[in-house]
Design a protein around this motif. Structure first.
Motif, PDB file in Angstrom:
ATOM      1  N   ASN A 297       0.852  -1.185   0.000  1.00 41.02           N
ATOM      2  CA  ASN A 297       0.000   0.000   0.000  1.00 41.02           C
ATOM      3  C   ASN A 297       0.886   1.232   0.000  1.00 41.02           C
ATOM      4  OD1 ASN A 297      -2.997  -0.980   0.891  1.00 41.02           O
ATOM      5  ND2 ASN A 297      -1.423  -2.295   1.798  1.00 41.02           N
TER       6      ASN A 297
ATOM      7  N   HIS B  29     -10.092  -0.504   5.750  1.00 38.70           N
ATOM      8  CA  HIS B  29      -9.509  -1.242   4.636  1.00 38.70           C
ATOM      9  C   HIS B  29     -10.525  -2.235   4.085  1.00 38.70           C
ATOM     10  CE1 HIS B  29      -8.859  -3.903   8.100  1.00 38.70           C
ATOM     11  NE2 HIS B  29      -8.886  -4.896   7.225  1.00 38.70           N
TER      12      HIS B  29
ATOM     13  N   ILE C  25      -5.518  -0.808   2.193  1.00 40.74           N
ATOM     14  CA  ILE C  25      -5.855   0.308   3.073  1.00 40.74           C
ATOM     15  C   ILE C  25      -6.588   1.378   2.267  1.00 40.74           C
ATOM     16  CG2 ILE C  25      -4.899   2.115   4.557  1.00 40.74           C
ATOM     17  CD1 ILE C  25      -2.551   0.158   5.116  1.00 40.74           C
ATOM     18  N   ASP C  26      -7.656   1.897   2.814  1.00 40.76           N
ATOM     19  CA  ASP C  26      -8.436   2.934   2.141  1.00 40.76           C
ATOM     20  C   ASP C  26      -7.610   4.202   1.920  1.00 40.76           C
ATOM     21  OD1 ASP C  26     -10.599   1.225   2.149  1.00 40.76           O
ATOM     22  OD2 ASP C  26     -11.678   2.280   3.741  1.00 40.76           O
TER      23      ASP C  26
END
Length: 165
Positions: free
Chosen positions: A76, A102, A112-113
């Protein structure tokens, strides 16, 4: 003469600290579904055919053995506004993912957002390299989430990149 005896670690870190690195979080899902992760500043592309990437965890890492056992992971790429998230995930402890939003990739790893990009991988190979490992991942999926400024690490500090006009 062994070059390791001629270069002290403080000088090595100081000089190499003049080279900026991106900051990523390598994530995986444990058997119970709990996310596992580690912050890395040593991530690179390796090959287009097959698509391979690499990162370099320390042999002393507590998270790396768990990720290795799982056999797949997601890299990420953090954005410049995610420094607090980086610090949270870099801290040791079982609850470092508390409140971290996430989703799970098709390969089973946490994405992960709001990261800049993510690269989902299957473990390809691991090689010993001094006090670290060289971990090769075969890319199975990847995407840019938001074309934003990445979080950088430079001379012991966090920062961001901006294009020159």
């Amino acid at each position: 003469m062994n070059s390791a005896t001629m270069i002290d670690s403080a000088t090595f870190r100081r000089v190499l600290g003049h080279y900026p690195t991106g900051v990523c979080v390598v994530t995986a899902s444990a058997e119970d579904g709990a996310p596992v992760g580690m912050v890395v500043g040593s991530f690179t592309s390796v090959s287009l055919d097959p698509p391979l990437v690499a990162f370099f965890p320390a042999k002393s890492s507590g998270s790396w053995p768990r990720i290795q056992q799982i056999g797949r992971f997601c890299v990420n790429v953090l954005a410049s506004d995610q420094q607090p998230l980086c610090r949270q995930l870099a801290a040791p402890g079982p609850d470092k993912f508390a409140g971290v939003s996430h989703r799970v990739s098709d390969n089973g790893s946490p994405i992960i957002d709001n990261v800049v990009a993510w690269i989902d991988c299957s473990l390809h190979a691991v090689h010993e390299a001094g006090d670290h490992y060289i971990v090769l991942g075969e890319v199975v999926a990847l995407e840019v989430e938001r074309p934003d400024r990445p979080l950088l690490f430079f001379q012991g500090n966090y920062g961001e990149f901006s294009l020159l006009a």
